[in-house]
Design a protein around this motif. Structure first.
Motif, PDB file in Angstrom:
ATOM      1  N   ASN A  42       7.362   5.934  -8.129  1.00 10.44           N
ATOM      2  CA  ASN A  42       7.780   7.100  -7.361  1.00 10.44           C
ATOM      3  C   ASN A  42       6.660   8.123  -7.175  1.00 10.44           C
ATOM      4  OD1 ASN A  42       7.579   8.047  -9.915  1.00 10.44           O
ATOM      5  ND2 ASN A  42       9.620   8.942 -10.032  1.00 10.44           N
ATOM      6  N   GLN A  43       5.450   7.810  -7.574  1.00 13.88           N
ATOM      7  CA  GLN A  43       4.324   8.710  -7.351  1.00 13.88           C
ATOM      8  C   GLN A  43       3.843   8.593  -5.905  1.00 13.88           C
ATOM      9  OE1 GLN A  43       2.932  10.970  -9.665  1.00 13.88           O
ATOM     10  NE2 GLN A  43       4.943  10.444 -10.484  1.00 13.88           N
ATOM     11  N   PRO A  44       3.426   9.702  -5.287  1.00  9.11           N
ATOM     12  CA  PRO A  44       2.992   9.634  -3.886  1.00  9.11           C
ATOM     13  C   PRO A  44       1.673   8.881  -3.733  1.00  9.11           C
ATOM     14  CG  PRO A  44       2.546  11.797  -4.771  1.00  9.11           C
ATOM     15  CD  PRO A  44       3.328  11.066  -5.819  1.00  9.11           C
ATOM     16  N   GLN A  45       1.515   8.282  -2.566  1.00  9.09           N
ATOM     17  CA  GLN A  45       0.232   7.673  -2.234  1.00  9.09           C
ATOM     18  C   GLN A  45      -0.705   8.747  -1.706  1.00  9.09           C
ATOM     19  OE1 GLN A  45       0.572   4.127   0.202  1.00  9.09           O
ATOM     20  NE2 GLN A  45       2.209   3.297  -1.078  1.00  9.09           N
ATOM     21  N   HIS A  46      -1.981   8.590  -2.025  1.00 10.20           N
ATOM     22  CA  HIS A  46      -3.028   9.491  -1.547  1.00 10.20           C
ATOM     23  C   HIS A  46      -3.897   8.697  -0.583  1.00 10.20           C
ATOM     24  CE1 HIS A  46      -2.111  12.539  -4.640  1.00 10.20           C
ATOM     25  NE2 HIS A  46      -1.739  11.483  -5.337  1.00 10.20           N
ATOM     26  N   PHE A  47      -4.112   9.273   0.589  1.00 12.31           N
ATOM     27  CA  PHE A  47      -4.771   8.551   1.669  1.00 12.31           C
ATOM     28  C   PHE A  47      -6.208   9.022   1.883  1.00 12.31           C
ATOM     29  CE2 PHE A  47      -1.465   6.052   3.735  1.00 12.31           C
ATOM     30  CZ  PHE A  47      -0.311   6.584   3.182  1.00 12.31           C
ATOM     31  N   GLY A  48      -7.026   8.082   2.331  1.00 11.89           N
ATOM     32  CA  GLY A  48      -8.337   8.439   2.845  1.00 11.89           C
ATOM     33  C   GLY A  48      -8.228   8.943   4.266  1.00 11.89           C
ATOM     34  N   ASP A  49      -9.351   9.403   4.833  1.00 13.44           N
ATOM     35  CA  ASP A  49      -9.352   9.985   6.176  1.00 13.44           C
ATOM     36  C   ASP A  49      -9.290   8.941   7.280  1.00 13.44           C
ATOM     37  OD1 ASP A  49     -11.509  12.809   5.392  1.00 13.44           O
ATOM     38  OD2 ASP A  49      -9.327  12.645   5.512  1.00 13.44           O
ATOM     39  N   GLY A  50      -9.442   7.685   6.930  1.00 14.48           N
ATOM     40  CA  GLY A  50      -9.301   6.634   7.930  1.00 14.48           C
ATOM     41  C   GLY A  50     -10.617   6.180   8.533  1.00 14.48           C
ATOM     42  N   THR A  51     -10.623   4.951   8.991  1.00 16.70           N
ATOM     43  CA  THR A  51     -11.752   4.397   9.747  1.00 16.70           C
ATOM     44  C   THR A  51     -11.216   3.977  11.106  1.00 16.70           C
ATOM     45  OG1 THR A  51     -12.893   3.565   7.783  1.00 16.70           O
ATOM     46  CG2 THR A  51     -13.441   2.546   9.901  1.00 16.70           C
ATOM     47  N   ARG A  52     -11.781   4.583  12.145  1.00 19.62           N
ATOM     48  CA  ARG A  52     -11.374   4.168  13.498  1.00 19.62           C
ATOM     49  C   ARG A  52     -12.300   3.027  13.912  1.00 19.62           C
ATOM     50  NH1 ARG A  52      -7.872   5.493  16.980  1.00 19.62           N
ATOM     51  NH2 ARG A  52      -7.272   7.441  15.993  1.00 19.62           N
ATOM     52  N   LEU A  53     -11.736   1.839  13.974  1.00 14.32           N
ATOM     53  CA  LEU A  53     -12.497   0.628  14.257  1.00 14.32           C
ATOM     54  C   LEU A  53     -12.246   0.165  15.686  1.00 14.32           C
ATOM     55  CD1 LEU A  53     -14.206  -1.829  13.292  1.00 14.32           C
ATOM     56  CD2 LEU A  53     -12.057  -2.882  12.553  1.00 14.32           C
ATOM     57  N   SER A  54     -13.327  -0.043  16.406  1.00 16.48           N
ATOM     58  CA  SER A  54     -13.235  -0.589  17.767  1.00 16.48           C
ATOM     59  C   SER A  54     -13.913  -1.945  17.795  1.00 16.48           C
ATOM     60  CB  SER A  54     -13.920   0.339  18.774  1.00 16.48           C
ATOM     61  OG  SER A  54     -13.255   1.578  18.836  1.00 16.48           O
ATOM     62  N   ILE A  55     -13.213  -2.937  18.321  1.00 18.36           N
ATOM     63  CA  ILE A  55     -13.764  -4.284  18.461  1.00 18.36           C
ATOM     64  C   ILE A  55     -13.976  -4.546  19.954  1.00 18.36           C
ATOM     65  CG2 ILE A  55     -13.480  -6.724  17.950  1.00 18.36           C
ATOM     66  CD1 ILE A  55     -13.614  -4.999  15.440  1.00 18.36           C
ATOM     67  N   LEU A  56     -15.224  -4.782  20.318  1.00 18.49           N
ATOM     68  CA  LEU A  56     -15.537  -4.961  21.741  1.00 18.49           C
ATOM     69  C   LEU A  56     -15.681  -6.447  22.095  1.00 18.49           C
ATOM     70  CD1 LEU A  56     -18.207  -2.137  22.074  1.00 18.49           C
ATOM     71  CD2 LEU A  56     -15.738  -1.997  22.446  1.00 18.49           C
TER      72      LEU A  56
END
Lengths: 112, 113
Positions: free
Chosen positions: B99-113
């Motif tokens: 029941n402990q909250p998850q702590h998130f990172g700021d994210g990686t915006r990944l683009s695949i071309l």
């Protein structure tokens, strides 16, 4: 299956009160989290409900009804900085590990 | 305060490349997670890990693998990147019990071309 519904977008005025609803139908239920996510940033924890009733934390409160599969997040005295997405997440039981199923989020726009 | 750090905020790769996304947490959390976040779909769980060298598939593991050699580090690997893997990737960690909250990172915006 797992289904969590919340409105896509809401608008409100600075100083007002807004209620963001979340309804869920999941295969198990341990509790319900609310997270706030500003654009381009990490989701941050707001509240956790496991028992029926209202949990109050300053300007934010969260309500849960397990029998109705329903929760809401109440934001009072809205400020511009409250413009963000609000994510409802159900902690699904019977897995042994914390598994969260997220709604698609409600984007709240607060105007002056 | 818990700090979850993802190695890149933005990443551009080509189709077919092998891509590594790294995540480090500094609070000795047992549990770590990888999600992807897409408009209209919310956060979806790719993989999670509850201990070093342990991993479990989430809801959408196809095309991904993970590695957890040290407690603080959880890596997501795209074996052969495809355009449908263009997304925002979020790493999270939390402490037991469940029941402990998850702590998130700021994210990686990944683009695949």
């Amino acid at each position: 299956g797992q289904n969590i519904d919340q409105p896509t977008e809401m608008t409100a005025t600075e100083g007002a009160i807004v209620q963001i609803n979340c309804t869920y139908q999941t295969s198990g239920f341990n509790g319900l989290f609310w997270y706030q996510q500003h654009a381009g940033e990490a989701p941050t924890f707001l509240s956790y409900n496991v028992l029926d009733g209202l949990e109050e934390k300053g300007r934010f409160s969260s309500f849960l009804s397990r029998s109705k599969g329903y929760s809401y997040l109440l934001l009072k005295e809205l400020q511009m900085k409250d413009s963000a997405s609000y994510l409802c997440a159900v902690e699904v039981a019977n897995t042994g590990f914390q598994k969260l199923v997220f709604g698609t989020g409600t984007r709240l726009l607060v105007s002056p | 305060d818990v700090k979850v750090t993802q190695s890149s905020r933005y990443l551009v790769k080509r189709t077919g490349e092998k891509v590594f996304l790294e995540c480090v947490q500094d609070m000795d959390h047992e549990n770590m997670f990888w999600y992807r976040q897409d408009p209209g779909l919310g956060l979806r769980l790719i993989y999670f890990s509850y201990d070093v060298k342990m991993k479990e598939k989430g809801d959408i593991p196809e095309g991904y693998s993970v590695s957890r050699e040290k407690k603080e580090r959880f890596s997501l690997i795209l074996e052969s990147a495809s355009t449908n893997q263009t997304s925002m990737y979020l790493c999270a960690s939390h402490l037991n019990p469940v029941n402990q909250p998850q702590h998130f990172g700021d994210g990686t915006r990944l683009s695949i071309l």
